[in-house]
Design a protein around this motif. Structure first.
Motif, mmCIF file in Angstrom:
data_model
loop_
_atom_site.group_PDB
_atom_site.id
_atom_site.type_symbol
_atom_site.label_atom_id
_atom_site.label_comp_id
_atom_site.label_asym_id
_atom_site.label_seq_id
_atom_site.Cartn_x
_atom_site.Cartn_y
_atom_site.Cartn_z
ATOM 1 N N GLU A 76 -6.115 42.875 -7.629
ATOM 2 C CA GLU A 76 -6.039 42.421 -9.337
ATOM 3 C C GLU A 76 -6.651 43.573 -10.267
ATOM 4 N N HIS A 77 -7.857 44.135 -9.950
ATOM 5 C CA HIS A 77 -8.541 44.780 -10.954
ATOM 6 C C HIS A 77 -7.940 46.248 -10.725
ATOM 7 N N THR A 78 -7.289 46.715 -9.543
ATOM 8 C CA THR A 78 -6.674 48.041 -9.502
ATOM 9 C C THR A 78 -5.408 48.046 -10.326
ATOM 10 N N ARG A 79 -4.691 46.803 -10.261
ATOM 11 C CA ARG A 79 -3.716 46.733 -11.092
ATOM 12 C C ARG A 79 -3.833 46.913 -12.749
ATOM 13 N N GLN A 80 -5.165 46.389 -13.003
ATOM 14 C CA GLN A 80 -5.374 46.349 -14.387
ATOM 15 C C GLN A 80 -5.869 47.723 -14.657
ATOM 16 N N HIS A 81 -6.295 48.573 -14.044
ATOM 17 C CA HIS A 81 -6.754 50.062 -14.612
ATOM 18 C C HIS A 81 -5.860 51.183 -13.940
ATOM 19 N N GLN A 85 -1.913 52.629 -13.089
ATOM 20 C CA GLN A 85 -0.602 52.619 -13.393
ATOM 21 C C GLN A 85 0.141 53.088 -11.908
ATOM 22 N N ILE A 117 -12.815 50.167 -11.777
ATOM 23 C CA ILE A 117 -12.189 49.271 -10.861
ATOM 24 C C ILE A 117 -13.427 48.337 -10.078
ATOM 25 N N ASP A 163 -15.636 46.248 -12.478
ATOM 26 C CA ASP A 163 -14.901 44.982 -12.805
ATOM 27 C C ASP A 163 -14.818 43.819 -11.546
ATOM 28 N N THR A 164 -14.407 44.456 -10.460
ATOM 29 C CA THR A 164 -14.189 43.708 -9.407
ATOM 30 C C THR A 164 -15.512 42.863 -9.045
ATOM 31 N N GLN A 182 -16.396 40.156 -11.831
ATOM 32 C CA GLN A 182 -15.542 38.933 -11.565
ATOM 33 C C GLN A 182 -15.523 38.176 -10.507
#
Length: 186
Positions: free
Chosen positions: A61-66, A68, A155, A158-159, A162
């Motif tokens: 989830e957090h890798t996808r947020q940061h 592309q 990444i 943030d992981t 959360q």
């Protein structure tokens, strides 16, 4: 310690993986010789679901947020000993069995299981394994390490921020009192 997140640079064994692809492995093959590393030896370590599905989900989830670029939520990590890179024959032997190769998952995953902690990792492909696609240069390897370190740090931070402290994954249930000590204590 309840949860452990690892990160590292790895080589590709699977010819479909390229440098700067992220892989969040679901399994591993331990080809290291560090099998005797342990704490007390009082547990039988069941390595089914050895890489925590809850942490892996959070990392995805957090890798996808940061990021592309390409992110793979499954893969097999072949663990070898360093301080050298694998030979073309070693990489060829791993093909069809592993997707990435590196030196930073074992014995850590065993030690995590021994203390009842969840363990998973985020791995960045930094080079092609020897004989896979094309040769790589030391300069390219350095560029990836230094250019992308801040991204990986964001990444992971943030992981961690959360993620709940306690999980419901059941990783801690995959260690049992060793049967050998029970027999010897009678």
């Amino acid at each position: 310690v309840k949860r452990i997140i690892s990160e590292g640079g790895v080589g590709s064994v699977n010819h479909l993986l390229d440098p700067r692809d992220f892989v969040i492995p679901h399994d591993y093959i331990d080809m290291s010789v560090r099998k005797d590393v342990g704490l007390e030896g009082r547990y039988l370590l069941i390595m089914r679901d050895s890489l925590c599905s809850e942490i892996r989900s959070q990392l995805l989830e957090h890798t996808r947020q940061h990021y592309q670029g390409r992110i793979f939520q499954r893969g097999v990590y072949a663990v070898t000993d360093g301080r050298h890179f694998e030979s073309p024959a070693e990489i060829a032997m791993l093909q069809g069995h592993a997707d990435i190769v590196g030196q930073s998952l074992c014995p850590e995953v065993y030690l995590a299981r021994e203390i009842g902690a969840c363990y998973a990792g985020l791995y960045f492909v930094v080079n092609y394994g020897e004989g896979v696609v094309k040769d790589w240069s030391h300069q390219q390897l350095g560029d990836i390490f230094y250019d992308d370190a801040p991204l990986i740090g964001r990444i992971l931070i943030d992981t961690i921020r959360q993620m709940p402290v306690e999980g419901t994954c059941g990783c801690s249930e995959l260690r049992k009192e060793t049967l050998l000590k029970t027999i010897y204590n009678k």
